[in-house]
Design a protein around this motif. Structure first.
Motif, PDB file in Angstrom:
ATOM      1  N   HIS A  18       0.834  -1.205   0.000  1.00 53.31           N
ATOM      2  CA  HIS A  18       0.000   0.000   0.000  1.00 53.31           C
ATOM      3  C   HIS A  18       0.866   1.252   0.000  1.00 53.31           C
ATOM      4  O   HIS A  18       2.015   1.248   0.447  1.00 53.31           O
ATOM      5  N   CYS A  61      -7.245  -7.507  -2.289  1.00 55.81           N
ATOM      6  CA  CYS A  61      -6.837  -6.307  -1.561  1.00 55.81           C
ATOM      7  C   CYS A  61      -7.201  -6.428  -0.092  1.00 55.81           C
ATOM      8  O   CYS A  61      -8.312  -6.852   0.254  1.00 55.81           O
ATOM      9  N   ARG A  66      -6.041   2.195   3.990  1.00 55.75           N
ATOM     10  CA  ARG A  66      -4.927   2.628   3.147  1.00 55.75           C
ATOM     11  C   ARG A  66      -4.720   1.695   1.949  1.00 55.75           C
ATOM     12  O   ARG A  66      -4.338   2.139   0.874  1.00 55.75           O
ATOM     13  N   ALA A  67      -4.991   0.412   2.120  1.00 51.90           N
ATOM     14  CA  ALA A  67      -4.874  -0.538   1.002  1.00 51.90           C
ATOM     15  C   ALA A  67      -6.005  -0.314   0.001  1.00 51.90           C
ATOM     16  O   ALA A  67      -5.779  -0.312  -1.218  1.00 51.90           O
ATOM     17  N   THR A  70      -5.311   2.763  -1.950  1.00 53.02           N
ATOM     18  CA  THR A  70      -4.252   2.489  -2.922  1.00 53.02           C
ATOM     19  C   THR A  70      -4.851   1.825  -4.156  1.00 53.02           C
ATOM     20  O   THR A  70      -4.556   2.207  -5.293  1.00 53.02           O
ATOM     21  N   ILE A 115      -2.655  -6.557  -3.021  1.00 56.93           N
ATOM     22  CA  ILE A 115      -2.302  -5.311  -2.325  1.00 56.93           C
ATOM     23  C   ILE A 115      -2.361  -5.574  -0.830  1.00 56.93           C
ATOM     24  O   ILE A 115      -3.410  -5.944  -0.296  1.00 56.93           O
TER      25      ILE A 115
END
Length: 177
Positions: A18, A61, A66-67, A70, A115
């Motif tokens: 991320h 993911c 935050r991931a 991203t 991710i």
């Protein structure tokens, strides 16, 4: 050992850490958003994958904010983003947990984007890569910073066959916006 050509179709596992996150006071780790630099770097990661011709058929993911941010910013750089599966197991996952999630990927997927977070993502690259092109493997050993992208390639019939030393690290980049 790297699987030989002819042992199955070429598959690529793209691992993206991320982008840079913020540390707001009183916000739980899972809920931390991207920092301003992360908002610049995540789209750069998406552009880097497009320029490398390495767009995924499917994305796994982490559920961390935050991931997910991203993913959204990277995928916005592509004309037609692939399906994404948000998977809570990827948050804080170690190598066996990451491999378990990858092992569930359908046969039809040839390029998978995952991710997630360190240290798990970095450790997964080092576990799977028998070798690397150029200095990619050495670069991962030195540091796998936020927004880093590692591309692993291997020949295999199914994703659950992917294991230690089965892949070639074809590239490692750290896109910056």
């Amino acid at each position: 050992m790297i699987a030989r050509a002819g042992a199955g179709p070429l598959r690529r596992l793209v691992l993206l850490r991320h982008a840079k996150s913020a540390w707001p006071t009183g916000v739980a780790d899972h809920e931390r958003p991207l920092a301003p630099r992360g908002h610049r770097d995540a789209p750069a990661a998406g552009r880097a994958l497009a320029e490398a011709g390495c767009l995924p058929d499917l994305t796994l993911c982490s559920t961390a904010v935050r991931a997910r941010q991203t993913w959204e910013l990277a995928a916005a750089q592509w004309g037609s983003p692939p399906p994404v599966r948000l998977d809570g197991r990827l948050y804080g996952a170690d190598v066996p947990e990451l491999l378990a999630a990858v092992g569930e990927v359908p046969y039809q997927v040839r390029t998978l984007l995952l991710i997630g977070h360190n240290p798990g993502i970095e450790e997964l690259v080092l576990e799977l890569a028998a070798d690397g092109l150029n200095d990619a493997l050495e670069d991962v050993r030195k540091k796998f910073p936020t927004s880093a992208v590692a591309i692993l390639a291997w020949h295999g019939v199914s994703w659950h066959e992917l294991g230690p030393g089965a892949a070639l690290l074809t590239d490692m980049v750290v896109p910056r916006g």
